[in-house]
Motif scaffolding. Structure first.
Motif, PDB file in Angstrom:
ATOM      1  N   VAL A   1     -23.466 -40.044 -63.059  1.00  0.00           N
ATOM      2  CA  VAL A   1     -24.144 -40.647 -61.907  1.00  0.00           C
ATOM      3  C   VAL A   1     -23.282 -40.495 -60.650  1.00  0.00           C
ATOM      4  O   VAL A   1     -23.787 -40.176 -59.573  1.00  0.00           O
ATOM      5  N   ARG A   2     -21.968 -40.685 -60.802  1.00  0.00           N
ATOM      6  CA  ARG A   2     -21.065 -40.519 -59.659  1.00  0.00           C
ATOM      7  C   ARG A   2     -21.111 -39.074 -59.153  1.00  0.00           C
ATOM      8  O   ARG A   2     -21.121 -38.820 -57.946  1.00  0.00           O
ATOM      9  N   LYS A   3     -21.158 -38.121 -60.077  1.00  0.00           N
ATOM     10  CA  LYS A   3     -21.232 -36.712 -59.681  1.00  0.00           C
ATOM     11  C   LYS A   3     -22.519 -36.429 -58.913  1.00  0.00           C
ATOM     12  O   LYS A   3     -22.493 -35.730 -57.887  1.00  0.00           O
ATOM     13  N   GLN A   4     -23.641 -36.972 -59.376  1.00  0.00           N
ATOM     14  CA  GLN A   4     -24.912 -36.792 -58.654  1.00  0.00           C
ATOM     15  C   GLN A   4     -24.786 -37.323 -57.231  1.00  0.00           C
ATOM     16  O   GLN A   4     -25.228 -36.673 -56.277  1.00  0.00           O
ATOM     17  N   ALA A   5     -24.199 -38.506 -57.087  1.00  0.00           N
ATOM     18  CA  ALA A   5     -24.028 -39.103 -55.759  1.00  0.00           C
ATOM     19  C   ALA A   5     -23.079 -38.268 -54.908  1.00  0.00           C
ATOM     20  O   ALA A   5     -23.334 -38.036 -53.720  1.00  0.00           O
ATOM     21  N   LEU A   6     -21.997 -37.801 -55.488  1.00  0.00           N
ATOM     22  CA  LEU A   6     -20.997 -37.011 -54.767  1.00  0.00           C
ATOM     23  C   LEU A   6     -21.591 -35.697 -54.263  1.00  0.00           C
ATOM     24  O   LEU A   6     -21.428 -35.331 -53.101  1.00  0.00           O
ATOM     25  N   LEU A   7     -22.297 -34.985 -55.129  1.00  0.00           N
ATOM     26  CA  LEU A   7     -22.836 -33.676 -54.746  1.00  0.00           C
ATOM     27  C   LEU A   7     -24.019 -33.790 -53.782  1.00  0.00           C
ATOM     28  O   LEU A   7     -24.222 -32.908 -52.955  1.00  0.00           O
ATOM     29  N   SER A   8     -24.770 -34.894 -53.882  1.00  0.00           N
ATOM     30  CA  SER A   8     -25.893 -35.081 -52.957  1.00  0.00           C
ATOM     31  C   SER A   8     -25.447 -35.716 -51.647  1.00  0.00           C
ATOM     32  O   SER A   8     -26.173 -35.672 -50.658  1.00  0.00           O
ATOM     33  N   GLY A   9     -24.258 -36.332 -51.660  1.00  0.00           N
ATOM     34  CA  GLY A   9     -23.770 -37.033 -50.482  1.00  0.00           C
ATOM     35  C   GLY A   9     -24.471 -38.363 -50.261  1.00  0.00           C
ATOM     36  O   GLY A   9     -24.399 -38.945 -49.184  1.00  0.00           O
ATOM     37  N   ASP A  10     -25.126 -38.873 -51.302  1.00  0.00           N
ATOM     38  CA  ASP A  10     -25.903 -40.114 -51.183  1.00  0.00           C
ATOM     39  C   ASP A  10     -25.444 -41.110 -52.241  1.00  0.00           C
ATOM     40  O   ASP A  10     -25.700 -40.934 -53.428  1.00  0.00           O
TER      41      ASP A  10
ATOM     42  N   LYS B   1     -19.378 -30.433 -48.266  1.00  0.00           N
ATOM     43  CA  LYS B   1     -20.517 -29.800 -48.943  1.00  0.00           C
ATOM     44  C   LYS B   1     -20.131 -29.257 -50.324  1.00  0.00           C
ATOM     45  O   LYS B   1     -20.374 -28.099 -50.643  1.00  0.00           O
ATOM     46  N   MET B   2     -19.537 -30.100 -51.129  1.00  0.00           N
ATOM     47  CA  MET B   2     -19.120 -29.686 -52.470  1.00  0.00           C
ATOM     48  C   MET B   2     -20.289 -29.147 -53.263  1.00  0.00           C
ATOM     49  O   MET B   2     -21.396 -29.659 -53.196  1.00  0.00           O
ATOM     50  N   LEU B   3     -20.009 -28.105 -54.048  1.00  0.00           N
ATOM     51  CA  LEU B   3     -21.023 -27.518 -54.906  1.00  0.00           C
ATOM     52  C   LEU B   3     -20.930 -28.046 -56.336  1.00  0.00           C
ATOM     53  O   LEU B   3     -21.932 -28.084 -57.046  1.00  0.00           O
ATOM     54  N   ASP B   4     -19.721 -28.403 -56.753  1.00  0.00           N
ATOM     55  CA  ASP B   4     -19.559 -28.855 -58.133  1.00  0.00           C
ATOM     56  C   ASP B   4     -18.303 -29.695 -58.282  1.00  0.00           C
ATOM     57  O   ASP B   4     -17.342 -29.536 -57.517  1.00  0.00           O
ATOM     58  N   GLU B   5     -18.347 -30.559 -59.273  1.00  0.00           N
ATOM     59  CA  GLU B   5     -17.194 -31.353 -59.676  1.00  0.00           C
ATOM     60  C   GLU B   5     -17.065 -31.170 -61.183  1.00  0.00           C
ATOM     61  O   GLU B   5     -18.030 -31.348 -61.916  1.00  0.00           O
ATOM     62  N   THR B   6     -15.883 -30.795 -61.622  1.00  0.00           N
ATOM     63  CA  THR B   6     -15.612 -30.651 -63.046  1.00  0.00           C
ATOM     64  C   THR B   6     -14.484 -31.605 -63.402  1.00  0.00           C
ATOM     65  O   THR B   6     -13.443 -31.606 -62.747  1.00  0.00           O
ATOM     66  N   LEU B   7     -14.712 -32.411 -64.429  1.00  0.00           N
ATOM     67  CA  LEU B   7     -13.723 -33.393 -64.844  1.00  0.00           C
ATOM     68  C   LEU B   7     -13.262 -33.132 -66.268  1.00  0.00           C
ATOM     69  O   LEU B   7     -14.058 -32.775 -67.130  1.00  0.00           O
TER      70      LEU B   7
ATOM     71  N   LEU C   1     -15.457 -27.583 -56.363  1.00  0.00           N
ATOM     72  CA  LEU C   1     -15.811 -26.251 -55.876  1.00  0.00           C
ATOM     73  C   LEU C   1     -16.554 -26.391 -54.552  1.00  0.00           C
ATOM     74  O   LEU C   1     -17.454 -27.218 -54.426  1.00  0.00           O
ATOM     75  N   TYR C   2     -16.180 -25.546 -53.576  1.00  0.00           N
ATOM     76  CA  TYR C   2     -16.754 -25.598 -52.231  1.00  0.00           C
ATOM     77  C   TYR C   2     -17.570 -24.335 -51.951  1.00  0.00           C
ATOM     78  O   TYR C   2     -17.443 -23.338 -52.655  1.00  0.00           O
ATOM     79  N   PRO C   3     -18.398 -24.348 -50.898  1.00  0.00           N
ATOM     80  CA  PRO C   3     -19.292 -23.223 -50.608  1.00  0.00           C
ATOM     81  C   PRO C   3     -18.603 -21.873 -50.437  1.00  0.00           C
ATOM     82  O   PRO C   3     -19.195 -20.844 -50.757  1.00  0.00           O
ATOM     83  N   ASP C   4     -17.384 -21.847 -49.959  1.00  0.00           N
ATOM     84  CA  ASP C   4     -16.702 -20.563 -49.775  1.00  0.00           C
ATOM     85  C   ASP C   4     -15.968 -20.126 -51.040  1.00  0.00           C
ATOM     86  O   ASP C   4     -15.122 -19.242 -50.998  1.00  0.00           O
ATOM     87  N   GLU C   5     -16.311 -20.737 -52.165  1.00  0.00           N
ATOM     88  CA  GLU C   5     -15.761 -20.441 -53.478  1.00  0.00           C
ATOM     89  C   GLU C   5     -14.305 -20.859 -53.646  1.00  0.00           C
ATOM     90  O   GLU C   5     -13.641 -20.457 -54.593  1.00  0.00           O
ATOM     91  N   THR C   6     -13.784 -21.642 -52.725  1.00  0.00           N
ATOM     92  CA  THR C   6     -12.458 -22.217 -52.928  1.00  0.00           C
ATOM     93  C   THR C   6     -12.622 -23.486 -53.756  1.00  0.00           C
ATOM     94  O   THR C   6     -13.722 -24.022 -53.889  1.00  0.00           O
ATOM     95  N   HIS C   7     -11.518 -23.931 -54.294  1.00  0.00           N
ATOM     96  CA  HIS C   7     -11.567 -25.159 -55.083  1.00  0.00           C
ATOM     97  C   HIS C   7     -10.279 -25.943 -54.900  1.00  0.00           C
ATOM     98  O   HIS C   7      -9.259 -25.402 -54.478  1.00  0.00           O
ATOM     99  N   SER C   8     -10.370 -27.214 -55.218  1.00  0.00           N
ATOM    100  CA  SER C   8      -9.176 -28.048 -55.235  1.00  0.00           C
ATOM    101  C   SER C   8      -9.140 -28.758 -56.585  1.00  0.00           C
ATOM    102  O   SER C   8     -10.177 -29.041 -57.182  1.00  0.00           O
ATOM    103  N   VAL C   9      -7.940 -28.990 -57.055  1.00  0.00           N
ATOM    104  CA  VAL C   9      -7.736 -29.609 -58.361  1.00  0.00           C
ATOM    105  C   VAL C   9      -6.731 -30.734 -58.182  1.00  0.00           C
ATOM    106  O   VAL C   9      -5.771 -30.603 -57.431  1.00  0.00           O
TER     107      VAL C   9
END
Length: 178
Positions: free
Chosen positions: A58-67, A102-108, A136-144
């Motif tokens: 649920v947190r991931k849905q909120a994070l990726l939607s920004g809502d 504008k995150m595209l994905d979160e992997t935990l 993962l971000y739109p320009d295909e960069t990521h942070s960990v």
């Protein structure tokens, strides 16, 4: 193919550390009085894993939607008692800060550093998670980054639900390692 980290990834990593997702937490600092730190057990975590998995989904849905609404609808108590300085219920701030990235994905990986531990005391339980998050971000960069989160659960109407999140802030981390 993922390109080397760019400045947006560093900004994303910094925001994640400053907000709720990538902060270290010392389980002995939790405000839940339901257990001494030494009573936390990996074996006791199994019954709570469906609740933990649902919270992060649920947190991931909120994070990726920004809502944050979807998160607060499912876990209304997380909309109350926010304390950014103490790392309590900071999801709304994290989601607000991540919206511009504008995150595209979160992997935990919830047990990347150590097994998930838990302790139950009557109608209250705590679950301590020391894991790794990747964004993962739109320009295909990521942070960990590493995170250590304590979830407080309460049994309500016969089911367990998350009623508080607590993460160690950078200030708390530095104070513990001074």
């Amino acid at each position: 193919m993922i390109q080397p980290l760019k400045s947006i990834a560093w900004v994303g990593a910094f925001l994640a550390v400053v907000t709720a997702g990538i902060l270290l937490f010392n389980p002995s600092d939790t405000s839940c009085a339901c257990r001494p730190a030494e009573s936390l057990s990996a074996a006791d975590a199994a019954p709570f894993m469906p609740v933990v998995d649902e919270y992060f989904e649920v947190r991931k849905q909120a994070l990726l939607s920004g809502d944050v609404t979807v998160l607060h609808k499912r876990y209304p108590e997380l909309a109350q008692g926010t304390d950014l300085k103490a790392g309590i219920n900071t999801e709304a701030f994290m989601i607000e800060q991540s919206r511009s990235l504008k995150m595209l994905d979160e992997t935990l990986d919830l047990d990347y550093y150590e097994p998930i531990r838990a302790h139950k005391d009557g109608q209250t339980a705590i679950v301590v998670i020391h894991g790794q998050a990747s964004y993962l971000y739109p320009d295909e960069t990521h942070s960990v980054g590493e995170f250590h989160l304590t979830l407080t659960l309460r049994q309500q109407n016969g089911a367990w639900t998350v009623t508080q999140t607590d993460e160690k802030t950078l200030e708390e981390f530095h104070a513990d390692h001074a």
